[in-house]
Every structure is written in C-alpha cells, then in structure tokens.
Design a protein around this motif. Structure first.
Motif, short mmCIF file in Angstrom:
data_model
loop_
_atom_site.label_atom_id
_atom_site.label_comp_id
_atom_site.label_asym_id
_atom_site.label_seq_id
_atom_site.Cartn_x
_atom_site.Cartn_y
_atom_site.Cartn_z
N LEU A 288 7.52 -4.65 5.34
CA LEU A 288 8.87 -4.09 5.46
C LEU A 288 8.84 -2.72 6.13
CD1 LEU A 288 10.39 -5.03 2.00
CD2 LEU A 288 11.36 -5.65 4.23
N MET A 289 7.90 -1.88 5.71
CA MET A 289 7.78 -0.56 6.31
C MET A 289 7.57 -0.66 7.82
SD MET A 289 4.77 2.18 5.45
CE MET A 289 4.45 3.63 6.44
N THR A 290 6.73 -1.59 8.24
CA THR A 290 6.47 -1.78 9.67
C THR A 290 7.70 -2.35 10.37
OG1 THR A 290 4.17 -2.22 9.07
CG2 THR A 290 4.82 -2.69 11.33
N ALA A 291 8.37 -3.31 9.73
CA ALA A 291 9.58 -3.90 10.32
C ALA A 291 10.70 -2.87 10.46
CB ALA A 291 10.05 -5.07 9.47
N PHE A 292 10.67 -1.84 9.61
CA PHE A 292 11.67 -0.78 9.70
C PHE A 292 11.22 0.36 10.61
CE2 PHE A 292 13.27 -2.10 5.27
CZ PHE A 292 14.21 -2.95 5.82
N GLY A 293 10.11 0.14 11.34
CA GLY A 293 9.70 1.09 12.37
C GLY A 293 8.61 2.07 11.98
N GLY A 294 7.97 1.88 10.83
CA GLY A 294 6.95 2.81 10.38
C GLY A 294 5.54 2.37 10.74
N GLN A 295 4.59 3.25 10.48
CA GLN A 295 3.17 2.98 10.66
C GLN A 295 2.46 3.39 9.38
OE1 GLN A 295 2.90 5.50 14.35
NE2 GLN A 295 1.56 3.84 15.00
N LEU A 296 1.60 2.52 8.87
CA LEU A 296 0.83 2.91 7.70
C LEU A 296 -0.12 4.06 8.06
CD1 LEU A 296 0.03 2.42 4.77
CD2 LEU A 296 -1.65 0.74 5.58
N VAL A 297 -0.82 3.90 9.18
CA VAL A 297 -1.66 4.98 9.70
C VAL A 297 -1.02 5.43 11.01
CG1 VAL A 297 -3.95 5.68 10.45
CG2 VAL A 297 -3.71 3.95 8.65
N THR A 298 -0.60 6.68 11.07
CA THR A 298 0.12 7.17 12.24
C THR A 298 -0.82 7.41 13.41
OG1 THR A 298 -0.12 9.49 11.55
CG2 THR A 298 1.80 8.28 10.72
N ASP A 299 -0.24 7.66 14.57
CA ASP A 299 -1.04 7.89 15.77
C ASP A 299 -1.96 9.10 15.64
OD1 ASP A 299 0.11 5.70 16.99
OD2 ASP A 299 1.67 6.87 18.00
N ASP A 300 -1.58 10.06 14.81
CA ASP A 300 -2.44 11.23 14.63
C ASP A 300 -3.36 11.09 13.41
OD1 ASP A 300 -0.49 11.42 12.72
OD2 ASP A 300 0.06 13.50 13.13
N GLY A 301 -3.50 9.84 12.90
CA GLY A 301 -4.51 9.58 11.89
C GLY A 301 -4.13 9.91 10.47
N ARG A 302 -2.84 9.92 10.14
CA ARG A 302 -2.41 10.19 8.78
C ARG A 302 -1.86 8.92 8.14
NH1 ARG A 302 1.85 12.37 8.02
NH2 ARG A 302 2.76 12.04 10.10
N LEU A 303 -2.01 8.83 6.82
CA LEU A 303 -1.28 7.81 6.07
C LEU A 303 0.13 8.32 5.85
CD1 LEU A 303 -3.97 6.83 3.44
CD2 LEU A 303 -2.97 5.30 5.15
N ASP A 304 1.12 7.45 6.08
CA ASP A 304 2.51 7.90 5.99
C ASP A 304 3.26 7.10 4.94
OD1 ASP A 304 4.97 8.97 6.34
OD2 ASP A 304 5.35 8.07 8.30
N PHE A 305 3.32 7.65 3.74
CA PHE A 305 4.09 7.03 2.67
C PHE A 305 5.41 7.76 2.42
CE2 PHE A 305 -0.14 5.43 1.12
CZ PHE A 305 0.15 4.09 1.33
N SER A 306 5.69 8.78 3.18
CA SER A 306 6.88 9.59 2.89
C SER A 306 7.89 9.63 4.03
CB SER A 306 6.47 11.02 2.53
OG SER A 306 5.69 11.61 3.56
N GLY A 307 7.64 8.86 5.11
CA GLY A 307 8.57 8.84 6.23
C GLY A 307 9.78 7.97 5.97
#
Length: 357
Positions: free
Chosen positions: A120-139
């Motif tokens: 769901l997070m990916t379908a809503f436009g997110g990345q688990l690991v961002t391009d700059d190498g961070r985990l993104d649970f708060s976007g």
C-alpha cells in the motif's frame, strides 16, 4: 538421518530471508552451469541474487490476485474493485456484521501484515528505502497506507473482529466459510477456493488483478527457494539434491497442485494442460502480475529486524495501542536507532554511490 542431513547441509529458505543468511550460504555461480540455470525465469532468478551472487534456486513464486465472491458483487450491483479506493467502498457495501458477513480480510501476523502495509505504501507513492538510503516510515505515503488499513478495521468495521489474530491460512479459511467477500490470496490456495468439498465459494470465485493506488499496482511477492550451506560436507551430492528439488519434474508436481513455477519449461506445460477458462484466466493474471507488479524485499541482512519493528507499529495502530502517526513515528525512531540497520543502510548507500560514480 542426522549424518545424512549434515552431509548435504541443504537449506530451504526464501528470497526475503536469504540476505540475512548470506554468510552461511554457498554461492552457486561457479557450481551451476549456464544450462542448469537457463530454464528458470529471469525475475525469480534476479531476486535469488545478493550483491551479484546467486545464493539459491527459486522453488516457486508467491504473488497475489484479488479473489471475490462473484454473487456478492452482483447482488450489491458493484464492479470488481480496480483501485484501493474501490475496494474500500466495495467492502463497506458487502459488509453485514449482523449476518456475520464482512467485505474484506487480510493477514495480521508479522510478515503478512507488513506486506500489506509495504504494498500500500508503495502504491501510494512511497519508498521503503529512499533514494538517499533511508528507511521511510514517517512520510505521507506511509501515513496514507496505515490510515487505509486502520480505517478498514477501526473506523468502517469491514473486516471480521477476529482478524487481528489471523495468519494467511485463516484469511483463506474465512473466505472458504463464506464469512468474507474479498481477499488477496496466493496461487496455492486457488484450487481449494474452487473445491466444493472445502469451499462455500466454489463456483462463485472471481479473480482479478490486485487493486492499484495512485502510483500504480504493487504486490508484495517473493519465492521460496533452496540453497546449500557453507557447512556442507558433500557439495556434489548437495548440488544433485538441489537440482532434483528444483527440477522440471518436481516443479510440475507442485504446479499441478496450484503453485506458480519458476521454470519457464514447467510454466509452458501447465499452460498447455489447462483447459478450464477460469484457470486459464487466473494464470494469465498471475503472469501479468509477475511481469508488471511484483514488489519484492530490499536485499538487506537486517530486513527481518525492520519487518519486526514495522509489524509492532502497524499491529499496535490496528489494536488501538497507537494512533497512526504515533505508530509510524515510533517505528521510524526504532529503525533510526538500531545500529545494525543504520550501518547496513549506510554501507549500501556508499556502495551504490561508488557504483554510480
């Protein structure tokens, strides 16, 4: 028996967990010939590698379709959901709690619940690991994903009350009992769904592509696999066993019982043998999903730790222990403070930076 196991030291694993086992797995690149690797499909083979090394051979592919009760949709005069917004609306219309009938159900145990959130997070436009190498649970996408799950359960009550304790098999069983109108399910379950001996839904199952979000359609997918450990005392014998377990004959047995093969030659045999229109349609949808929508796990040794932290946050929100944003902030703080996770992400980012330089 113990002596034989020690001699072969063959491991049954999964592409999700193999990175955390990489130090114990024997790379297969120099052990297997091009001819022995050739029958396997490119996508599961690519997922079987870590840092370029082939660590396993894929046994089958797990990816999901949406299974719906056709008659329920027709009675409610609604179309098969195409988007996640459609699914939420359909689930609401199909739910009749007084009759013990609910619109949707999903797995709420660790790997499965995280998978629901991840896709769901990916379908809503997110990345688990961002391009700059961070985990993104708060976007924003993470918040939208958890809000969606939270609202299905806590706000709209379109899922069975007992679901928070269910694993994948429990979700399938609820569909078989006629308690739930829509689920995402795996290839190995589809024959059961249509078997009148076990299923109240037999003859009434409509399968479709998984719903899409604003950023597209993504399905949390992977492959069970076989590997050889570095502790193996008889590598030639282990190789023979590995090739037997992933042979065309072996995969054909499983595929005839519903599994999705990773060998192209076996997939061709199954396609040629299949005459039932619904089954042919289902195989076509699975092939399209594998080609266009598979969402797999980042090849991180710390992935099991990440998954465990995320599960606690997501489950906590669904059970009322956290608010949505509070849960995700908690998960973000935990992964940001975990030395092993931070070190691996930093090393991964550095390595990718050098590769692109």
């Amino acid at each position: 028996l113990a002596t034989d196991i020690d001699r072969f030291a063959r491991g049954s694993t999964h592409i999700k967990y193999a990175p955390s086992q990489a130090d114990h797995l024997l790379p297969l690149d120099d052990l297997l010939s091009a001819e022995e690797i050739a029958p396997f499909k490119p996508i599961p083979m690519a997922l079987s590698r870590m840092h370029g090394r082939l660590l396993q051979l894929p046994r089958n592919t797990d990816t999901r379709l949406l299974a719906c009760r056709r008659s329920w949709l027709e009675e409610a005069n609604i179309e098969t959901p195409v988007t996640w917004a459609d699914l939420a609306e359909a689930a609401s219309q199909l739910t009749d709690a007084a009759a013990g009938r609910y619109g949707y159900a999903f797995c709420c145990q660790p790997s499965g619940l995280f998978g629901e959130f991840f896709e769901l997070m990916t379908a809503f436009g997110g990345q688990l690991v961002t391009d700059d190498g961070r985990l993104d649970f708060s976007g924003d996408a993470a918040i939208s994903a958890l809000t969606y799950l939270h609202d299905l359960v806590v706000v709209h009550h379109v899922t069975p009350p007992a679901m928070l304790d269910w694993d994948f098999g429990d979700v399938t069983q609820a569909f078989l009992r006629g308690e739930v109108g829509m689920i995402g399910d795996w290839p190995s379950s589809f024959l059961l769904l249509d078997d009148p001996e076990y299923s109240a839904a037999a003859g009434d199952v409509a399968c479709s592509l998984y719903p899409a979000g604003p950023a597209g359609r993504f399905i949390y997918s992977g492959s069970h696999s076989f590997a050889i450990t570095r502790a193996c005392r008889d590598v030639p014998a282990a190789k023979e066993l590995l090739l037997t377990l992933t042979s065309a004959e072996g995969q054909l047995i499983e595929a005839r019982n519903g599994s999705l093969p990773t060998r192209a030659d076996v997939a061709s045999v199954i396609a040629a043998e299949t005459t039932d229109p619904d089954t042919r349609h289902r195989l076509s949808l699975l092939d399209e999903t594998m080609t266009t929508a598979m969402l797999s796990y980042p090849a991180l040794a710390t992935y099991p730790r990440i998954e465990a932290i995320a599960f606690e946050a997501i489950s906590g929100a669904l059970r009322g222990r956290f608010g949505v944003r509070e849960a995700l902030d908690w998960a973000q703080a935990r992964v940001d403070a975990d030395p092993a996770i931070v070190a691996e992400l930093r090393a991964r980012s550095t390595s990718e930076g050098r590769a692109s330089a």
